[in-house]
Scaffold this motif. Structure first.
Motif, PDB file in Angstrom:
ATOM      1  N   THR A  40      -4.786  13.640 -21.104  1.00 19.39           N
ATOM      2  CA  THR A  40      -4.388  14.369 -19.891  1.00 19.39           C
ATOM      3  C   THR A  40      -4.483  13.506 -18.633  1.00 19.39           C
ATOM      4  O   THR A  40      -4.281  14.004 -17.535  1.00 19.39           O
ATOM      5  CB  THR A  40      -5.235  15.650 -19.699  1.00 19.39           C
ATOM      6  OG1 THR A  40      -6.597  15.271 -19.457  1.00 19.39           O
ATOM      7  CG2 THR A  40      -5.128  16.558 -20.909  1.00 19.39           C
ATOM      8  N   PHE A  41      -4.770  12.213 -18.803  1.00 19.07           N
ATOM      9  CA  PHE A  41      -4.875  11.312 -17.652  1.00 19.07           C
ATOM     10  C   PHE A  41      -3.505  11.146 -17.008  1.00 19.07           C
ATOM     11  O   PHE A  41      -2.509  10.929 -17.679  1.00 19.07           O
ATOM     12  CB  PHE A  41      -5.397   9.945 -18.111  1.00 19.07           C
ATOM     13  CG  PHE A  41      -5.645   8.976 -16.999  1.00 19.07           C
ATOM     14  CD1 PHE A  41      -6.831   9.001 -16.297  1.00 19.07           C
ATOM     15  CD2 PHE A  41      -4.695   8.026 -16.662  1.00 19.07           C
ATOM     16  CE1 PHE A  41      -7.076   8.087 -15.275  1.00 19.07           C
ATOM     17  CE2 PHE A  41      -4.927   7.114 -15.644  1.00 19.07           C
ATOM     18  CZ  PHE A  41      -6.120   7.153 -14.957  1.00 19.07           C
ATOM     19  N   ARG A  42      -3.459  11.261 -15.664  1.00 17.81           N
ATOM     20  CA  ARG A  42      -2.187  11.145 -14.930  1.00 17.81           C
ATOM     21  C   ARG A  42      -2.400  10.476 -13.575  1.00 17.81           C
ATOM     22  O   ARG A  42      -3.430  10.650 -12.942  1.00 17.81           O
ATOM     23  CB  ARG A  42      -1.580  12.530 -14.668  1.00 17.81           C
ATOM     24  CG  ARG A  42      -1.164  13.258 -15.912  1.00 17.81           C
ATOM     25  CD  ARG A  42      -0.363  14.492 -15.613  1.00 17.81           C
ATOM     26  NE  ARG A  42       0.812  14.274 -14.808  1.00 17.81           N
ATOM     27  CZ  ARG A  42       1.965  13.749 -15.237  1.00 17.81           C
ATOM     28  NH1 ARG A  42       2.074  13.364 -16.473  1.00 17.81           N
ATOM     29  NH2 ARG A  42       2.987  13.618 -14.437  1.00 17.81           N
ATOM     30  N   PHE A  43      -1.365   9.763 -13.147  1.00 15.34           N
ATOM     31  CA  PHE A  43      -1.306   9.222 -11.791  1.00 15.34           C
ATOM     32  C   PHE A  43      -0.546  10.222 -10.929  1.00 15.34           C
ATOM     33  O   PHE A  43       0.474  10.762 -11.355  1.00 15.34           O
ATOM     34  CB  PHE A  43      -0.570   7.877 -11.775  1.00 15.34           C
ATOM     35  CG  PHE A  43      -1.341   6.774 -12.433  1.00 15.34           C
ATOM     36  CD1 PHE A  43      -2.221   6.000 -11.709  1.00 15.34           C
ATOM     37  CD2 PHE A  43      -1.195   6.529 -13.795  1.00 15.34           C
ATOM     38  CE1 PHE A  43      -2.945   4.982 -12.316  1.00 15.34           C
ATOM     39  CE2 PHE A  43      -1.906   5.519 -14.420  1.00 15.34           C
ATOM     40  CZ  PHE A  43      -2.787   4.753 -13.681  1.00 15.34           C
ATOM     41  N   LYS A  44      -1.046  10.458  -9.720  1.00 20.99           N
ATOM     42  CA  LYS A  44      -0.391  11.399  -8.807  1.00 20.99           C
ATOM     43  C   LYS A  44      -0.230  10.740  -7.439  1.00 20.99           C
ATOM     44  O   LYS A  44      -1.179  10.156  -6.913  1.00 20.99           O
ATOM     45  CB  LYS A  44      -1.235  12.666  -8.655  1.00 20.99           C
ATOM     46  CG  LYS A  44      -1.412  13.415  -9.950  1.00 20.99           C
ATOM     47  CD  LYS A  44      -2.391  14.553  -9.806  1.00 20.99           C
ATOM     48  CE  LYS A  44      -2.597  15.162 -11.175  1.00 20.99           C
ATOM     49  NZ  LYS A  44      -3.925  15.645 -11.397  1.00 20.99           N
ATOM     50  N   PRO A  45       0.966  10.840  -6.865  1.00 19.25           N
ATOM     51  CA  PRO A  45       1.163  10.273  -5.527  1.00 19.25           C
ATOM     52  C   PRO A  45       0.364  11.055  -4.490  1.00 19.25           C
ATOM     53  O   PRO A  45       0.145  12.249  -4.636  1.00 19.25           O
ATOM     54  CB  PRO A  45       2.665  10.425  -5.295  1.00 19.25           C
ATOM     55  CG  PRO A  45       3.103  11.492  -6.223  1.00 19.25           C
ATOM     56  CD  PRO A  45       2.167  11.487  -7.378  1.00 19.25           C
ATOM     57  N   VAL A  46      -0.057  10.358  -3.464  1.00 18.60           N
ATOM     58  CA  VAL A  46      -0.744  10.973  -2.325  1.00 18.60           C
ATOM     59  C   VAL A  46       0.135  10.722  -1.112  1.00 18.60           C
ATOM     60  O   VAL A  46       0.322   9.586  -0.700  1.00 18.60           O
ATOM     61  CB  VAL A  46      -2.152  10.367  -2.115  1.00 18.60           C
ATOM     62  CG1 VAL A  46      -2.809  10.957  -0.875  1.00 18.60           C
ATOM     63  CG2 VAL A  46      -3.019  10.574  -3.352  1.00 18.60           C
ATOM     64  N   GLY A  47       0.700  11.785  -0.572  1.00 15.12           N
ATOM     65  CA  GLY A  47       1.580  11.630   0.585  1.00 15.12           C
ATOM     66  C   GLY A  47       2.934  11.079   0.186  1.00 15.12           C
ATOM     67  O   GLY A  47       3.356  11.150  -0.962  1.00 15.12           O
ATOM     68  N   THR A  48       3.598  10.511   1.156  1.00 17.48           N
ATOM     69  CA  THR A  48       4.949   9.997   0.996  1.00 17.48           C
ATOM     70  C   THR A  48       4.924   8.481   1.107  1.00 17.48           C
ATOM     71  O   THR A  48       4.250   7.928   1.976  1.00 17.48           O
ATOM     72  CB  THR A  48       5.859  10.577   2.103  1.00 17.48           C
ATOM     73  OG1 THR A  48       5.812  12.001   2.023  1.00 17.48           O
ATOM     74  CG2 THR A  48       7.281  10.104   1.963  1.00 17.48           C
ATOM     75  N   ALA A  49       5.658   7.810   0.225  1.00 16.71           N
ATOM     76  CA  ALA A  49       5.752   6.357   0.304  1.00 16.71           C
ATOM     77  C   ALA A  49       6.470   5.956   1.590  1.00 16.71           C
ATOM     78  O   ALA A  49       7.344   6.675   2.081  1.00 16.71           O
ATOM     79  CB  ALA A  49       6.503   5.804  -0.899  1.00 16.71           C
ATOM     80  N   VAL A  50       6.092   4.814   2.112  1.00 12.21           N
ATOM     81  CA  VAL A  50       6.726   4.280   3.313  1.00 12.21           C
ATOM     82  C   VAL A  50       7.205   2.864   3.016  1.00 12.21           C
ATOM     83  O   VAL A  50       6.721   2.216   2.092  1.00 12.21           O
ATOM     84  CB  VAL A  50       5.753   4.273   4.524  1.00 12.21           C
ATOM     85  CG1 VAL A  50       5.382   5.688   4.921  1.00 12.21           C
ATOM     86  CG2 VAL A  50       4.509   3.461   4.220  1.00 12.21           C
ATOM     87  N   GLY A  51       8.157   2.412   3.811  1.00 10.77           N
ATOM     88  CA  GLY A  51       8.607   1.049   3.636  1.00 10.77           C
ATOM     89  C   GLY A  51       9.738   0.691   4.568  1.00 10.77           C
ATOM     90  O   GLY A  51      10.340   1.566   5.198  1.00 10.77           O
TER      91      GLY A  51
END
Length: 133
Positions: free
Chosen positions: A77-88
């Motif tokens: 059940t291990f998962r990566f989750k984004p925090v906020g919005t990517a910028v660039g």
């Protein structure tokens, strides 16, 4: 007759948020090796390089192996989750993320910083936050 000079229009910026979210979801959260490989073909240049704190990973298949090993190591059940919005801008994108088991504590957090060439990830730096005491 006067000559009109036009400045070259810069290439449009890629959608950093879409690209880096897709990387988390379709590469680093994907447990099926064939689907992960297809995502790598779509999201990465032909010869990408990923820089981890203690390793340099070269090539799509090697990046796929690292992602698969991480998922296997940390459980089903291990998962990566984004925090906020990517910028660039100008080819450099950054996304904060956190990871852990679904419904469980955050085990690790950090950021992905990507060098984006023609809308694809060419180089990816994985930056890990120091564990909280």
């Amino acid at each position: 007759m006067s000559e009109t000079v036009y400045a070259a229009q810069p290439a449009p910026e890629p959608d950093y948020d879409h690209l880096l979210r897709a990387n988390l979801e379709r590469v680093f959260n994907e447990r099926d090796a064939d689907r992960r490989a297809a995502a790598l073909d779509e999201l990465y240049v032909v010869e990408p390089v990923m820089f981890e704190p203690t390793n340099v990973v070269e090539g799509r298949s090697a990046i796929s192996m690292v992602a698969g090993n991480l998922l296997e190591q940390f459980g089903p059940t291990f998962r990566f989750k984004p925090v906020g919005t990517a910028v660039g801008h100008h080819g450099l994108g950054s996304m904060q993320w956190q990871a852990g088991p679904d419904g469980g504590p955050i085990v690790v957090s950090g950021a992905d910083v990507a060098d984006v060439v023609d809308g694809r990830i060419a180089r990816l730096w994985v930056l890990l936050n120091h564990p909280e005491a």
